[in-house]
Design an enzyme around this catalytic site. Sequence first.
Site, PDB file in Angstrom:
ATOM      1  N   PHE A 250       0.792  -1.163   0.044  1.00  0.00           N
ATOM      2  CA  PHE A 250       0.031  -0.061   0.163  1.00  0.00           C
ATOM      3  C   PHE A 250       0.886   1.274   0.149  1.00  0.00           C
ATOM      4  O   PHE A 250       0.378   2.330   0.268  1.00  0.00           O
ATOM      5  CB  PHE A 250      -1.048  -0.030   1.107  1.00  0.00           C
ATOM      6  CG  PHE A 250      -1.753  -1.313   1.531  1.00  0.00           C
ATOM      7  CD1 PHE A 250      -2.471  -1.805   0.360  1.00  0.00           C
ATOM      8  CD2 PHE A 250      -1.559  -2.013   2.552  1.00  0.00           C
ATOM      9  CE1 PHE A 250      -3.084  -2.888   0.588  1.00  0.00           C
ATOM     10  CE2 PHE A 250      -2.058  -3.325   2.714  1.00  0.00           C
ATOM     11  CZ  PHE A 250      -2.778  -3.802   1.715  1.00  0.00           C
TER      12      PHE A 250
ATOM     13  N   GLU B 167      -5.312   3.455  -6.622  1.00  0.00           N
ATOM     14  CA  GLU B 167      -5.688   4.424  -5.808  1.00  0.00           C
ATOM     15  C   GLU B 167      -7.212   5.024  -5.889  1.00  0.00           C
ATOM     16  O   GLU B 167      -7.689   4.981  -4.736  1.00  0.00           O
ATOM     17  CB  GLU B 167      -5.144   5.520  -6.170  1.00  0.00           C
ATOM     18  CG  GLU B 167      -3.519   5.380  -6.880  1.00  0.00           C
ATOM     19  CD  GLU B 167      -2.631   4.831  -5.740  1.00  0.00           C
ATOM     20  OE1 GLU B 167      -2.426   5.115  -4.860  1.00  0.00           O
ATOM     21  OE2 GLU B 167      -1.548   4.015  -6.396  1.00  0.00           O
TER      22      GLU B 167
END
Lengths: 719, 327
Positions: free
Chosen positions: A248, A686
């Site tokens: 991430f 995203e």
Amino acid sequence: MKVKEIIGQITNDIMTNDPMTKEGLSRVDGRLKVTGQAKYSAEYKVKDLVYGVLVGSTIAKGTIKSIDTKKAEAAPGVLSVLTCFNAPKIPGYQTDTPSPKGPLKIFYNDQVYFNGQPIALVVADTFERALFAASRVSAVYESGPHQTNLKDNISTAVAPGRGKDFVKGVEDTWNTAPVKIQQEYTIPTEVHNPMELHATIARWDADDKITVYTKTQGVKSTQRSIAQAFKLPPENVQVTAPFVGGAFGAALRTWPHEIAAVLAAKVTGKPVKLVLSRADMFTSVGYRPYTWQKVSIGANPDGKLFGITHEATGQSSVYEDFTEGVVNISQLMYASPNINTRYKIVSLNVNTPTPMRGPGEATGAFALESAMDELSYQLNIDPIDFRMRNYAETDPGNDKPYSSKYLSDAYKIGAEKIGWSNRNQKPGAVTENGWLAGYGMAAGMFGAHRSSATVLARMMADGTLVLQTAVTDIGPGTGTAMVSIASEVMGIPAEKIKFDMGDSSLPPSPTQGGSQITSTVGSAVHDACVELKEKFKSMAGNTDASNYTQILKQQNLDKLEVTTSSKGGAEQGKYAMYSWSVHFMKVLVHPTTGVVKINKAISVADAGLIISPKTARSQMIGGTIMGIGMALTEEAIIDHRYGRLVNNNFADYHVPVQADIPQVEAYFVNKPDTILNPIGAKGMGEIATIGVAAAVANAVYNATGKRVRDLPITPDKLV
Amino acid sequence: MKAFQYTRATTQQSAIDAIAKPGTKIIAGGTNLIDLMKRGVIAPDKLVDINQLPLNSISVNKLGHLHIGALALNSAVAEANLVKDLQPLLAMALNAGASPQLRNMATVGGNMMQRTRCAYFYDTTMPCNKREPGSGCGAIGGYSRMHAIFGASDKCIAVHPSDMCVALAALDATVTVSGRKGQRLIPFTEFHRLPGEHPEMDNTLAPGELITGISIPHNNFAKNSYYLKIRDRQSYAFALTSVAAALEISNGTIKQARLAMGGVAHKPWRLFDAEKALVGKPATEESFKQVAEIAMQGAKAYEYNKFKLKLAPATLVEALKHAAGLV
């Protein structure tokens, strides 16, 4: 046929073969993962392996006067205790840049910049012995006054190099509009916390050669960083990371602990394994920074925007300026004649933040999309309608045409799937079984990027296609998407395709981050396969060019390969290229205890053509869940008196659990972007998270009439 | 973690003999003890594993008293039909605690013995009077969001983390302990103690005493019991506030009530005055709101836990509504 025509042909093939009507491939490495055969960085069996454990500082600012390592060194099995007082200088650290700021240099000097900063590394023959010895290391400090509270230090905020003020039209004119809003929003520090802990195994194979197994989103960038730190030719640094258990953003850069592992291997002459503890994960590998924002929007009574002013101040460390695009979303999202943004950072005694999924934009979208929602109630216009009245048909920042934008389609799909028609415009008006029910939505966007990648495509005599490139897969299913593309282009089944990745000796690929991999590497896979097919075609003469094994046999070849580099061209300057998303939430809020339950979550993406439907859906759902964590549960808390975290563990830092997550549905507009790249795909990682937190907050407002502007929305804020 | 000796006790007497020595700790499920040892919060010289002792039975006697052995697993108790039928409040509280994995390891005795989850207690670089008497209370003036609103002292504002214990406090349970001087019974509400001047002492167990089981007397609460836990996430989170509510209702009138709160004090917080006030009242939201005011008398909040002054009574009213079947 020219290569370009073939590309067109194949793109058409992909387009007409709508992937949403089928499941697509299952994760090509799924079996390896669920049977434990996929090997992660900490799992490599390396001969003579020894173990390193970090010791963190217990003050947030000051000077280390001395470190007592005697008890640790005397502990059983200890090989070495490295500190700033005895560690050999890392050669790459000596050449300082003129700027005093930069990445944390481990064991470089006696300065403490944040609480938990690694001040020693204990190396022992077993992990347990290293851990025990680490508990025997003690330091004497001369502490200075630390600052960890952004709110208390906001007057010291400065505009960093990258954070130039943006002005379109006239600055700060929102205030002159007849309908307006100005509100402040904060998000707390949020920590990536992938399931897999960061781990590094470093082994020197010769004085100037090293092999590193490490959790990274980019083996090539790690190779460069380690080569630079130890003054080695990059090719002498082998970095291997074929599997990454979530990242991430937390593995976007090479961290001090990785350098420390390499250093310790040098010092001890043995391969060293260093696995961060969960507590280390809060101070050693970055986080989404605590950020204060103020959004001011003015509109006409018909709902047409007149001006947007978006200000943000985020936290960074004292040793490094971290910036992110918090305010960018307000420059890009809505058609408004006047837009201006300001972005600043405050240097605090904390470790440096790092991009976390939807970096900046997820933070900015929480504020902008909350404020848009607030204004929609003032205008008494449906939030979707309000957004459509200000729908940007060209990039609001520079008037460039979009390469593709189907956000309005996404609104329609999402509204239908959540049952938006059941929403009551009046907040707090609907109850279901004693719970207040509400609907909310919010949009997200992120740049649709394409950088350069090189792919080797090799057809073997047995009909197996081998694809090679250095890219990593941190979870989205990169291998699966690449195999899907190659299977489509080459017309061979996925089982016949092997995708080699996560190895610095392979042809270059960009770091996996910024939602660019399918677009970039997928295009390179596509182009390589097209070129390989073309090569077969020129060999085949009049025979069937798709019978690869036969052609190889006829030509007496054991293989045929191409290495193809691929990148975007002139289109990148001409068009505004973005992926878009919208998130819809239905929430139930208990009127007296403030408990929020998400009843249903719908996320819709315009991410171009969907290459791998199954893994795309999974990625989208994962991103939505991450956004729910941001909205409802996640917050790293510092006791500012000590500048020290008080919840750096999984019991007290609340990542959402199954019980928090409702039915999450992901949908795709699934229309190709015909300009960005030959495969029609845009990024998705995203936008899956960007906007989710605002959608939840907006739904909570619709349910309760209470506007929560400080995340996370815990029961205490609604009681 | 400090090196330690590990032995298995094969008889109750050998366990009692072993723990008489200072520096010795009992280990059963180990779900909290091991954490504390890893963090260096406690560093015993010796662990005595009592898992082989025959203390895991769940039974009911002729009078309808439910007896549960100290080594019965939290998950086994929560799933036992006897418990679900006779004392469903206990099953509900157990299921609200921890996670399935932890409940599969944790024992009833261990659940009672678990230490506070106060961050300052866990971090050995911070002050904590409970961990290190005299070092100060980190939570006072610090991050006090999870902390007590009842019965705290200027030495400690930590709360007891258990859900199970809140139900047992409400249900008039009795703790059976054995020591060198023999067996004794401790009323559950007197087992845990308030911090006062000695927050390092969690309970009234004498040195060398071993919990062997708990008993819950017969009652008529099974039909109208509820455990409500309010927390930051829906599983695996400690209570912001929780309430164990048990009512005996006859023709809409409350004949008997038992109430205890969790997440608000150094021990499960039994609400005797509120219980008394409920008797004879109609089982209505109005009555519950009235007693919630009584329940909150004497509450005192700190910087970050002021919300509990509103959340606690709200939790109480909601739990009572569930117990009375109004929800």
